[in-house]
Design an enzyme around this catalytic site. Structure first.
Site, PDB file in Angstrom:
ATOM      1  N   GLU A  98      -0.527 -35.624 -39.817  1.00  0.00           N
ATOM      2  CA  GLU A  98      -1.616 -35.934 -38.879  1.00  0.00           C
ATOM      3  C   GLU A  98      -2.977 -35.996 -39.585  1.00  0.00           C
ATOM      4  O   GLU A  98      -3.968 -36.401 -38.992  1.00  0.00           O
ATOM      5  CB  GLU A  98      -1.628 -34.914 -37.729  1.00  0.00           C
ATOM      6  CG  GLU A  98      -2.280 -33.570 -38.010  1.00  0.00           C
ATOM      7  CD  GLU A  98      -1.417 -32.612 -38.826  1.00  0.00           C
ATOM      8  OE1 GLU A  98      -0.339 -33.027 -39.302  1.00  0.00           O
ATOM      9  OE2 GLU A  98      -1.828 -31.442 -39.015  1.00  0.00           O
ATOM     10  N   HIS A 120       0.818 -32.280 -44.000  1.00  0.00           N
ATOM     11  CA  HIS A 120       0.206 -32.595 -42.705  1.00  0.00           C
ATOM     12  C   HIS A 120       0.116 -34.106 -42.484  1.00  0.00           C
ATOM     13  O   HIS A 120      -0.897 -34.719 -42.832  1.00  0.00           O
ATOM     14  CB  HIS A 120      -1.224 -32.038 -42.658  1.00  0.00           C
ATOM     15  CG  HIS A 120      -1.297 -30.564 -42.501  1.00  0.00           C
ATOM     16  ND1 HIS A 120      -1.338 -29.950 -41.274  1.00  0.00           N
ATOM     17  CD2 HIS A 120      -1.343 -29.567 -43.413  1.00  0.00           C
ATOM     18  CE1 HIS A 120      -1.414 -28.635 -41.433  1.00  0.00           C
ATOM     19  NE2 HIS A 120      -1.413 -28.376 -42.722  1.00  0.00           N
ATOM     20  N   CYS A 161       3.508 -27.431 -41.026  1.00  0.00           N
ATOM     21  CA  CYS A 161       2.840 -26.302 -41.676  1.00  0.00           C
ATOM     22  C   CYS A 161       3.161 -25.001 -40.933  1.00  0.00           C
ATOM     23  O   CYS A 161       4.292 -24.551 -40.969  1.00  0.00           O
ATOM     24  CB  CYS A 161       1.342 -26.581 -41.777  1.00  0.00           C
ATOM     25  SG  CYS A 161       0.521 -25.564 -43.028  1.00  0.00           S
TER      26      CYS A 161
END
Lengths: 85, 218
Positions: free
Chosen positions: B197, B195, B87
């Site tokens: 994560e 993302h 990002c």
């Protein structure tokens, strides 16, 4: 001395912000606007003897992303700077 | 796996990234403040997390890309250390010049925050080695400036060299050729807007991000 650095999107790079402004102008019933492109104006106060090469380097290294943006440099002598209320 | 997470003023996914890395590798990553001038020796991975470094002033990632730590990141990347930018991290990697192109304001102006179905090209880089080729995966996106732009010849080069490793199944932000993630020519630097994560645990709503980190253990 003042420097005015105009940073604008290159031709052919989509400008969603400009498009939204254009749309808003139309919704306010303003006629005759063909296109809107939004950019940035960055004003620097610099030493009078600053090197042109340094000004260019500032634009190339930080102020503009030359992948997507063009820049134009305008020098304004202090005597020509007028405060506007 | 020895990893480092770079932290900038305005990073907000740095801790999520650290949790994800520890979850998979068992080791806590080094959290490296942007003002540091060096990285720990022997790193396997440098992660540049999401967020809004420097409040997105000037351009997303522009200020962070001129931080003290950046020359060390560039040196490590050039010696083959893996670098993952997610990002804002992707935006920073393009601003540094480690990846080509730029991330511009989403074409529909709106901030996009949703699960994004992605097509993966698994063979190009270790980051995507654990994903089957035909499978659509789902990883959350949350960004305002995710509209990938590059000149046509650059886009052609990315495609010819199979460096587009993530593509949106549907174009959510105006990105050229639906690009969601690309690598450098060597394949050790990955920048992606989604993302991974945030897709590590079933309680996140999905675990498709986990395999990206797990693949790096091999």
């Amino acid at each position: 001395m003042k420097l005015k650095i105009y940073v604008t999107l290159k031709n052919g790079v989509l400008d969603p912000q400009g498009k939204a402004i254009h749309h808003a102008l139309e919704s306010l019933d303003f006629k005759g606007v063909q296109d809107v492109r939004a950019g940035k104006l960055i004003e620097l106060t610099v030493d009078d003897n600053i090197a042109d090469a340094d000004i260019e380097a500032m634009c190339e290294k930080l102020l503009a992303n030359t992948v997507i943006e063009n820049y134009a440099i305008e020098k304004v002598a202090d005597s020509a700077v007028q405060e506007t209320a | 796996m020895k990893s480092a997470v770079i932290v900038f003023p305005g990073s907000n996914c740095d801790r999520d990234m650290a949790v994800a890395l520890e979850m998979v590798s068992g080791n806590k990553p080094h959290m490296i403040w942007h003002g540091e001038s060096g990285l720990p020796d022997g790193l396997d991975l440098i992660a540049i997390p999401g967020g809004f470094s420097y409040g997105d002033y000037l351009r997303s990632g522009a200020m962070a890309a001129r931080s003290n730590i950046v020359p060390s990141i560039r040196d490590a990347a050039n010696t083959g250390v893996r670098v993952l930018g997610v990002c804002n991290g992707f935006q920073i990697l393009t601003e540094i010049g480690l990846l080509p192109g730029a991330l511009m304001r989403n074409s529909q102006i709106n901030f996009v925050c949703k699960d994004a179905p992605l097509e993966v090209a698994p063979n190009r880089t270790q980051f995507t080695a654990a994903y089957p080729a035909e499978e659509l995966i789902s990883i959350p996106v949350a960004h305002h400036d995710g509209n990938y732009f590059a000149a046509e010849d650059e886009l052609d080069r990315l495609e010819d060299e199979e460096r587009v490793v993530f593509r949106y199944a549907e174009n959510i932000n105006g990105s050229a050729r639906n690009i969601a993630g690309i690598t450098n020519a060597e394949g050790n630097i990955l920048g992606m807007m989604p993302h991974p994560e945030r897709a590590m645990d079933s309680k996140h709503g999905g675990t498709d991000g986990r395999r990206l980190f797990e693949a790096l253990l091999n």
